[in-house]
Design a protein around this motif. Sequence first.
Motif, PDB file in Angstrom:
ATOM      1  N   ALA A  70      -7.856   5.348  69.802  1.00  0.00           N
ATOM      2  CA  ALA A  70      -9.180   5.873  69.444  1.00  0.00           C
ATOM      3  C   ALA A  70      -9.246   7.377  69.245  1.00  0.00           C
ATOM      4  CB  ALA A  70     -10.189   5.461  70.527  1.00  0.00           C
ATOM      5  N   PHE A  71      -8.213   8.118  69.612  1.00  0.00           N
ATOM      6  CA  PHE A  71      -8.321   9.575  69.578  1.00  0.00           C
ATOM      7  C   PHE A  71      -8.541  10.117  68.167  1.00  0.00           C
ATOM      8  CE2 PHE A  71      -6.063  13.666  69.037  1.00  0.00           C
ATOM      9  CZ  PHE A  71      -6.889  14.461  69.812  1.00  0.00           C
ATOM     10  N   GLY A  72      -7.755   9.639  67.217  1.00  0.00           N
ATOM     11  CA  GLY A  72      -7.822  10.212  65.872  1.00  0.00           C
ATOM     12  C   GLY A  72      -9.148  10.013  65.189  1.00  0.00           C
ATOM     13  N   GLY A  73      -9.820   8.864  65.454  1.00  0.00           N
ATOM     14  CA  GLY A  73     -11.035   8.543  64.750  1.00  0.00           C
ATOM     15  C   GLY A  73     -12.168   9.519  64.958  1.00  0.00           C
ATOM     16  N   PHE A  74     -12.254  10.085  66.169  1.00  0.00           N
ATOM     17  CA  PHE A  74     -13.317  11.070  66.399  1.00  0.00           C
ATOM     18  C   PHE A  74     -12.785  12.501  66.377  1.00  0.00           C
ATOM     19  CE2 PHE A  74     -11.684  10.629  70.707  1.00  0.00           C
ATOM     20  CZ  PHE A  74     -11.793  11.919  71.220  1.00  0.00           C
ATOM     21  N   ALA A  75     -11.475  12.669  66.610  1.00  0.00           N
ATOM     22  CA  ALA A  75     -10.924  14.019  66.723  1.00  0.00           C
ATOM     23  C   ALA A  75     -10.957  14.752  65.390  1.00  0.00           C
ATOM     24  CB  ALA A  75      -9.493  13.966  67.253  1.00  0.00           C
ATOM     25  N   TRP A  89     -12.699  23.596  67.190  1.00  0.00           N
ATOM     26  CA  TRP A  89     -11.815  24.154  68.215  1.00  0.00           C
ATOM     27  C   TRP A  89     -10.686  24.965  67.592  1.00  0.00           C
ATOM     28  CZ3 TRP A  89     -12.088  23.171  73.622  1.00  0.00           C
ATOM     29  CH2 TRP A  89     -13.131  22.327  74.004  1.00  0.00           C
ATOM     30  N   PHE A  90     -10.381  24.697  66.340  1.00  0.00           N
ATOM     31  CA  PHE A  90      -9.250  25.332  65.695  1.00  0.00           C
ATOM     32  C   PHE A  90      -9.738  26.416  64.731  1.00  0.00           C
ATOM     33  CE2 PHE A  90      -6.757  21.108  66.285  1.00  0.00           C
ATOM     34  CZ  PHE A  90      -6.658  21.372  67.646  1.00  0.00           C
ATOM     35  N   ASP A  91      -9.233  26.390  63.522  1.00  0.00           N
ATOM     36  CA  ASP A  91      -9.574  27.423  62.553  1.00  0.00           C
ATOM     37  C   ASP A  91     -10.750  27.045  61.669  1.00  0.00           C
ATOM     38  OD1 ASP A  91      -7.452  28.941  63.465  1.00  0.00           O
ATOM     39  OD2 ASP A  91      -6.043  27.973  62.099  1.00  0.00           O
ATOM     40  N   GLY A  92     -11.380  25.922  61.953  1.00  0.00           N
ATOM     41  CA  GLY A  92     -12.492  25.494  61.138  1.00  0.00           C
ATOM     42  C   GLY A  92     -12.102  24.765  59.874  1.00  0.00           C
ATOM     43  N   ARG A  93     -10.790  24.560  59.642  1.00  0.00           N
ATOM     44  CA  ARG A  93     -10.357  23.860  58.438  1.00  0.00           C
ATOM     45  C   ARG A  93     -10.613  22.362  58.576  1.00  0.00           C
ATOM     46  NH1 ARG A  93      -4.579  26.646  56.686  1.00  0.00           N
ATOM     47  NH2 ARG A  93      -5.303  28.810  56.731  1.00  0.00           N
ATOM     48  N   ASP A  94     -10.975  21.739  57.493  1.00  0.00           N
ATOM     49  CA  ASP A  94     -11.306  20.326  57.480  1.00  0.00           C
ATOM     50  C   ASP A  94     -10.048  19.493  57.728  1.00  0.00           C
ATOM     51  OD1 ASP A  94     -12.634  17.961  57.230  1.00  0.00           O
ATOM     52  OD2 ASP A  94     -12.801  18.022  55.048  1.00  0.00           O
ATOM     53  N   LEU A  95     -10.130  18.538  58.647  1.00  0.00           N
ATOM     54  CA  LEU A  95      -9.017  17.651  58.972  1.00  0.00           C
ATOM     55  C   LEU A  95      -9.248  16.240  58.452  1.00  0.00           C
ATOM     56  CD1 LEU A  95      -8.355  18.775  62.664  1.00  0.00           C
ATOM     57  CD2 LEU A  95      -7.079  19.452  60.639  1.00  0.00           C
ATOM     58  N   THR A  96     -10.259  16.049  57.640  1.00  0.00           N
ATOM     59  CA  THR A  96     -10.561  14.723  57.101  1.00  0.00           C
ATOM     60  C   THR A  96      -9.442  14.277  56.155  1.00  0.00           C
ATOM     61  OG1 THR A  96     -12.922  15.215  57.218  1.00  0.00           O
ATOM     62  CG2 THR A  96     -12.247  13.350  55.842  1.00  0.00           C
ATOM     63  N   PRO A  97      -8.957  13.044  56.303  1.00  0.00           N
ATOM     64  CA  PRO A  97      -7.896  12.562  55.398  1.00  0.00           C
ATOM     65  C   PRO A  97      -8.351  12.585  53.939  1.00  0.00           C
ATOM     66  CG  PRO A  97      -8.141  11.094  57.282  1.00  0.00           C
ATOM     67  CD  PRO A  97      -9.285  12.058  57.352  1.00  0.00           C
ATOM     68  N   THR A  98      -7.464  13.019  53.067  1.00  0.00           N
ATOM     69  CA  THR A  98      -7.778  13.016  51.635  1.00  0.00           C
ATOM     70  C   THR A  98      -7.414  11.661  51.035  1.00  0.00           C
ATOM     71  OG1 THR A  98      -5.593  13.892  51.071  1.00  0.00           O
ATOM     72  CG2 THR A  98      -7.350  15.492  51.489  1.00  0.00           C
ATOM     73  N   LEU A  99      -8.083  11.316  49.964  1.00  0.00           N
ATOM     74  CA  LEU A  99      -7.915   9.983  49.381  1.00  0.00           C
ATOM     75  C   LEU A  99      -6.497   9.762  48.855  1.00  0.00           C
ATOM     76  CD1 LEU A  99      -9.169   7.300  48.519  1.00  0.00           C
ATOM     77  CD2 LEU A  99      -9.847   8.405  46.365  1.00  0.00           C
ATOM     78  N   LEU A 100      -5.949  10.738  48.126  1.00  0.00           N
ATOM     79  CA  LEU A 100      -4.649  10.553  47.492  1.00  0.00           C
ATOM     80  C   LEU A 100      -3.544  10.374  48.526  1.00  0.00           C
ATOM     81  CD1 LEU A 100      -2.841  10.473  45.008  1.00  0.00           C
ATOM     82  CD2 LEU A 100      -2.744  12.988  45.080  1.00  0.00           C
ATOM     83  N   SER A 143      -4.538   6.440  65.891  1.00  0.00           N
ATOM     84  CA  SER A 143      -4.638   7.902  65.918  1.00  0.00           C
ATOM     85  C   SER A 143      -3.611   8.585  65.034  1.00  0.00           C
ATOM     86  CB  SER A 143      -4.499   8.397  67.362  1.00  0.00           C
ATOM     87  OG  SER A 143      -3.240   8.031  67.898  1.00  0.00           O
ATOM     88  N   GLY A 144      -2.402   8.022  64.954  1.00  0.00           N
ATOM     89  CA  GLY A 144      -1.372   8.651  64.150  1.00  0.00           C
ATOM     90  C   GLY A 144      -1.719   8.747  62.684  1.00  0.00           C
ATOM     91  N   PHE A 145      -2.543   7.824  62.185  1.00  0.00           N
ATOM     92  CA  PHE A 145      -2.946   7.880  60.781  1.00  0.00           C
ATOM     93  C   PHE A 145      -3.710   9.165  60.484  1.00  0.00           C
ATOM     94  CE2 PHE A 145      -6.610   7.229  57.955  1.00  0.00           C
ATOM     95  CZ  PHE A 145      -5.947   7.082  56.744  1.00  0.00           C
ATOM     96  N   PHE A 146      -4.705   9.494  61.299  1.00  0.00           N
ATOM     97  CA  PHE A 146      -5.545  10.649  61.023  1.00  0.00           C
ATOM     98  C   PHE A 146      -4.765  11.957  61.175  1.00  0.00           C
ATOM     99  CE2 PHE A 146      -8.393   7.250  62.335  1.00  0.00           C
ATOM    100  CZ  PHE A 146      -9.350   7.284  61.345  1.00  0.00           C
ATOM    101  N   SER A 147      -3.924  12.046  62.207  1.00  0.00           N
ATOM    102  CA  SER A 147      -3.194  13.298  62.412  1.00  0.00           C
ATOM    103  C   SER A 147      -2.108  13.486  61.360  1.00  0.00           C
ATOM    104  CB  SER A 147      -2.594  13.327  63.817  1.00  0.00           C
ATOM    105  OG  SER A 147      -1.703  12.245  64.021  1.00  0.00           O
ATOM    106  N   LYS A 148      -1.409  12.408  60.998  1.00  0.00           N
ATOM    107  CA  LYS A 148      -0.373  12.542  59.961  1.00  0.00           C
ATOM    108  C   LYS A 148      -0.996  12.850  58.601  1.00  0.00           C
ATOM    109  CE  LYS A 148       1.101   9.547  57.364  1.00  0.00           C
ATOM    110  NZ  LYS A 148       1.502   8.288  56.713  1.00  0.00           N
ATOM    111  N   GLU A 149      -2.122  12.227  58.310  1.00  0.00           N
ATOM    112  CA  GLU A 149      -2.775  12.485  57.029  1.00  0.00           C
ATOM    113  C   GLU A 149      -3.307  13.916  56.948  1.00  0.00           C
ATOM    114  OE1 GLU A 149      -2.668  10.767  54.369  1.00  0.00           O
ATOM    115  OE2 GLU A 149      -1.520   9.218  55.411  1.00  0.00           O
ATOM    116  N   SER A 150      -3.654  14.499  58.092  1.00  0.00           N
ATOM    117  CA  SER A 150      -4.075  15.904  58.061  1.00  0.00           C
ATOM    118  C   SER A 150      -2.924  16.804  57.636  1.00  0.00           C
ATOM    119  CB  SER A 150      -4.606  16.329  59.436  1.00  0.00           C
ATOM    120  OG  SER A 150      -3.574  16.349  60.407  1.00  0.00           O
ATOM    121  N   VAL A 151      -1.699  16.438  58.035  1.00  0.00           N
ATOM    122  CA  VAL A 151      -0.519  17.203  57.629  1.00  0.00           C
ATOM    123  C   VAL A 151      -0.270  17.036  56.132  1.00  0.00           C
ATOM    124  CG1 VAL A 151       1.967  17.481  57.924  1.00  0.00           C
ATOM    125  CG2 VAL A 151       0.513  17.024  59.913  1.00  0.00           C
ATOM    126  N   LEU A 152      -0.289  15.783  55.657  1.00  0.00           N
ATOM    127  CA  LEU A 152      -0.048  15.545  54.236  1.00  0.00           C
ATOM    128  C   LEU A 152      -1.159  16.154  53.384  1.00  0.00           C
ATOM    129  CD1 LEU A 152       1.188  11.831  54.302  1.00  0.00           C
ATOM    130  CD2 LEU A 152       2.546  13.921  54.231  1.00  0.00           C
TER     131      LEU A 152
END
Length: 664
Positions: A475-480, A487-498, A391-400
Motif C-alpha cells: 500500500a505504500f506506493g499508492g498514497f506516497a 517532503w522532497f523537491d516538489g517534483r511530481d511523482l505521478t506515473p506517466t502514461l508512456l 508499491s514498487g510500480f509507483f516508485s519505479k515508474e517515478s524513476v522511468l
Amino acid sequence: MTTTNLAVLVPLLPFLGAAAGLLLGRTAPGFARPLAVLPPLASLVLASLVAVRQGGDAAVDAHTELTPTGSVPVELALHIDGFAALVAVLVAFVATCVQIYSTGYLRDDPRYPSYAALVSLFTSAMLLVVYSGDLIVLLVGWEVMGICSYFLVGHYWETPEARTASLKAFLVTKLGDVPFLIGLFALATDAGSFRITRVLGAVASGGIDHPTPIALLLLAGVAGKSAQFPLHTWLPDAMAGPTPVSALIHAATMVAAGVYFVARLLPLFESSQAAMVVLAVMAAVTMAGSGLAALAQDDIKRVLAYSTIGQLGYMTGALAVGDRGAAVFHLLAHGAFKALLFLAAGVIIHAAGTNSLAAMSRMHGLRDRVPDAYWTMTVALLALAAIPPFSGFFSKESVLGAAEHVTAGHTEHAPGAAGWIVLVAGLLTALLTAAYAARLWLLAFRGRGAEAPDHGRQPLTMTVVLWVLAVPSLAFGGFAYRSLPGWFDGRDLTPTLLTSILGTGLALVGGLLTYGAWQRTTALAARTPLGAVAAHPEGDAGLVEAEAIAAHEPAYGDIAYAPDPADPARLLLGPLHRHAAAGFHLDALYSALFVRPVQAAASLVRFLDREVVDTYVQAAAAGPRLLGAAVRRAQNGNVQTYVSALLAGTVVLAVAVLLVATGA
C-alpha cells in the motif's frame, strides 16, 4: 522537548543499547532480547515524531563546534530535511523488524547477544549518517557501518565462506572509501567547511573549483557502499551472514548510504555534466548486468542480492537524471519489500533447518509448509516486479518518468544522454526483474526438488514481522506518490502514461516468458530422468553439471537434495547462463588484474628479502664470526699449544733471517 533534542536521541538510543548489550550479554543474557528490541523501537517512535514535526517544511539545523582544528572546522551538526526525516523512519522501522525477527530466527544461537548489539550499533551508525549535517561526522557513521558489516557477515566465522565474505566486503568497500575520503577533503578545501549546508551554498555560488574530479572521487565510495558496478562484487558473497543481517544491509543501512549521500549532495554532482553521465552509465551497467546475473542464480539469497544491486541501479539512475525525489521514493519502497523478501527467505531456510539449503532447484512443497512466507513473498515479488498497484510500480515508474522527462529536454540538471541511458536500461531491467522474480516464485513454491524434513512451524515473531512488512509493500506506493513531493523537491511523482505502459508491459512479458519456459522444462523433466541431456538446453555441458551436482550434493538425513531440472533460466539465457551465473567472471578478472600481480610482487619481495638481503646480512656476520673463531683457537689456554707456536715462530724467524743473510 525540542525537535533537535528528539533527533539527537534517535541515533543515541541504539548506540546505548549496543553498549549495554555488549556489556551485559554474557553476564546477564536474559537482558539481550529486550536490549535488542526496545532501543530501535524507541528510535522508531522518536524518528516518527521528528518526521511529523519537520513535516517536509524548512530543514531543522543545529550545530556546535566539535574541536578547533586550526583550518576547516569539524562540527557536531544536524541537518534534517524531508529526505532525512523519512529515511530515518525507514531505517528505524526495518531495524526494529529485523531485531524482533532475529529473536526467533537466532533463538538457539550462542552468540546472539553480540549479534544483537552489533545490529543496534549498525542501526545507530546509519541514523548518524542520515541526520548528520557535517561530512566528517557522516564519515564516522559511514565507517562504523563498514566494520559492523564485517563482523555481522562473518557471524558464522566457523565456515570459510563467512570468513572470506566478511573480509571481501570490508576490503572492497574500503577500496572505494580511499578516494571517497580524498574527495571529502578536496570538497571541504574548496568550500571552506565540512557543513553540508555551507558546501551546498558554495556549489550554488560557484565556489567549488574542481567539481568533476571531486564528484568522481566521491562516486568511488558510493559505488563501494551501494554495491554499484564495478565495486558490487562483495554483496552477493555477503549472503554468508545470517539472513536478518542481509535484510538490514540490503533494505535500510549499508547499501542505502551511498544513494542517500548522493541525494544529499546532488547539486554538487549536477554541477558536472561528466559526473552525471558517469553516474548514468554506472547505473545502466549495474541494472542490466545484475538482472542477468539474478536470473541465473540458484541460491535464493544470491538472487535477492543481485536484485538489490539492480534496484539500487534504479536509484542511482534517478539521481543521474537529477531527480532525487524519485530516487528516495524508490529507496523507501524498496526498503519495505526487500526486507520482506529476505525475511521470507529466512523463513524458508529456517524451515529446512539449516542456513545452507537455500538452492531453489532443491526446494519442494514449500507453499503448504510455510504459507505465511508464501503469501507475503508473493506480495513482495509483485512489488519487486513493479506490477500495479504494488508499491514498487509507483516508485519505479517515478524513476522511468524522470528519465523520460530528461530525454524530452525538459530539465537543465542532467544531460539528455543520461536520460536515454537510464530510460533504456531501466526498461530492459523491468523485463529482467519480472523474469527472475517469476522464476524465484516458481522454483521456490512450485519446484520439483527433493523435499526437506519438516522442522515444524516458525516462531510467531518471524511470521508477524512478515505481515507487518507486507502492508507497506502493498500500500505504500499508492498514497506516497501523492504526498511525498511536499517532503522532497516538489517534483511530481505521478506515473506517466508512456513509461507505465512500457514498463508494465515489459514486466508482464518477462513474467510470461519465464512461465512458458518453466512449463516447457517441466514437461521435459517429467518425461526424462534427471541428468538426461534433453532436460538441459545446454546439452552435454548441462548434463555434466547436473551429474556433478547430484554426485556431490550433501545429504540431509536420509534425503539427498537432487536439483530440479525444470529451471527456465537455462532456456531463457542459453549459452549466456554459465557466464551470468558466475557474475560475468568479474571476480576472476579482478583476481587476474589485481590479486595475482600483488601476490607475485609479494613473492618477489619475499625472495629478494630471503635470498639477497639475508645473504648479504649473513655474509657480513660470517666474516667476523670466522675471524673470531680463528682468534679463539689461538687463545685456548693450552700451554703446550703456546710453546709449540712459540717454537714454530722462532723457527720461521730464524729461517727468514738466514734467507735474508744468504741473499745479502
